[in-house]
Design a protein around this motif. Structure first.
Motif: not given
Length: 353
Positions: A10, A13-14, A286-287, A290-291, A294, A315-316, A319
């Motif tokens: 996370i 991601l942020t 998740i990793y 995520h990109w 977004i 987005a979270i 994902v």
């Protein structure tokens, strides 16, 4: 340990959301040092796992079963799905050489050769054109896994102890990491891709070294925690001058050490994250996802329409949903039924596979 991995995912991601959306949002502090922490955890777990059962074929098979299916999935979904938002007509998009170059490069873990797709995430809609900039870490992860049997063979045939050899690898990779930075300035060429691989190896084998000296590490873990915490806070609040000699020394020598030790201290302290150990581990998925998620949200201009924080929350949610589906229907099916959870205590570590 799953709790730490989720926090790391996370955080990344942020941070990437802030960069890609060009939005000054509050990013979670990387108290474990960012993406490098994943490599330290991998070395901490995987090297002793191979030592316990030095079966090369089984080791490579298990790593491939976990890494390849979701990785190939995200590359293929992104490449095909982005055809719907490309500025090119579908026929031109799928017949364009850039599309096939992207597939070959990224399926071969060489994403730096072709990180973007034709007509996708262009200037005017997105700040950066990269389809999935997070994939740079994967080649380093794979190289580390490939190296494990060779390092183990070196250790078993050497007159030097395992601790000495692992220390030599960590220091050697640190010097090469720094050397690439200096060499790039001398020859006028960007050696960033090579440089980062040495950093990855340094963190991976630092994790292995900590596991090797685990009783000593646990004895002094609170000293590590305090020192690491002070240095990470100084880094987070930009109190370090990276243009000075001390700043460069911190970046290339101290920072990787802080990253490796801090994340493992937190994993081995208390039982605060034990509840998450009973659930599926989605941090890797998740990793991976995520990109591009977004990037798509930025492409549709949601940051300007509904605001940065609502877009980040969306987005979270997207994902995590995609990560769950990827793990449930792809990742988990490729792992054997004998796979078991990780059991972590303050005095022992057992890896059941």
């Amino acid at each position: 340990m799953n709790a730490v991995r989720y926090y790391l995912a996370i955080c990344i991601l942020t941070s990437h959301f802030s960069y890609l959306a060009q939005s000054d949002i509050f990013a979670l502090p990387r108290i474990f040092g960012g993406a490098g922490s994943f490599f330290a955890l991998s070395g901490f777990l995987m090297f002793p796992s191979f030592e316990k059962r030095p079966d090369i074929k089984r080791f490579y098979k298990r790593r491939a079963q976990r890494i390849f299916p979701p990785y190939f999935l995200v590359v293929l979904v992104a490449a095909i799905g982005c055809g719907l938002i490309s500025s090119m007509p579908l026929y031109e998009y799928f017949t364009n050489a850039g599309f096939w170059k992207y597939l070959v490069a990224n399926l071969g873990f060489m994403n730096f050769l072709c990180p973007d797709l034709p007509g996708v995430f262009e200037e005017g809609t997105n700040f950066a054109p990269f389809v999935n900039g997070a994939l740079w870490t994967m080649k380093g992860e794979i190289l580390c896994y490939l190296s494990v049997p060779f390092v183990y063979r070196w250790i078993t045939r050497s007159k030097y102890s395992c601790t000495r050899i692992l220390t030599f690898i960590v220091i050697g990779c640190g010097l090469l990491y720094f050397g690439c930075n200096e060499l790039s300035g001398i020859i006028g060429r960007n050696l960033y891709v090579i440089q980062k691989q040495f950093c990855v190896f340094m963190l991976f084998y630092m994790g292995a070294l900590i596991n090797r000296k685990l009783p000593v590490f646990l004895k002094y873990k609170w000293y590590f925690f305090v020192v690491d915490g002070v240095l990470l806070m100084a880094d987070y609040f930009s109190l370090l001058d990276f243009t000075s000699t001390s700043g460069w020394f911190y970046e290339f020598a101290i920072s990787p050490f802080v990253t490796g030790t801090m994340v493992i201290v937190c994993c081995l302290t208390g039982t605060w994250g034990r509840a998450l150990a009973n659930h599926d581990a989605l941090s890797y998925d998740i990793y991976l996802f995520h990109w591009p998620v977004i990037q798509v949200l930025v492409y549709f201009g949601l940051v300007g329409r509904i605001g940065a924080y609502p877009t980040l929350l969306l987005a979270i949610c997207v994902v995590v949903a995609l990560a769950y589906l990827s793990w449930r229907y792809i990742g988990r099916r490729f792992l054997s039924a004998t796979s078991g959870p990780l059991t972590l205590t303050s005095t022992s570590l057992e890896v059941r596979e």
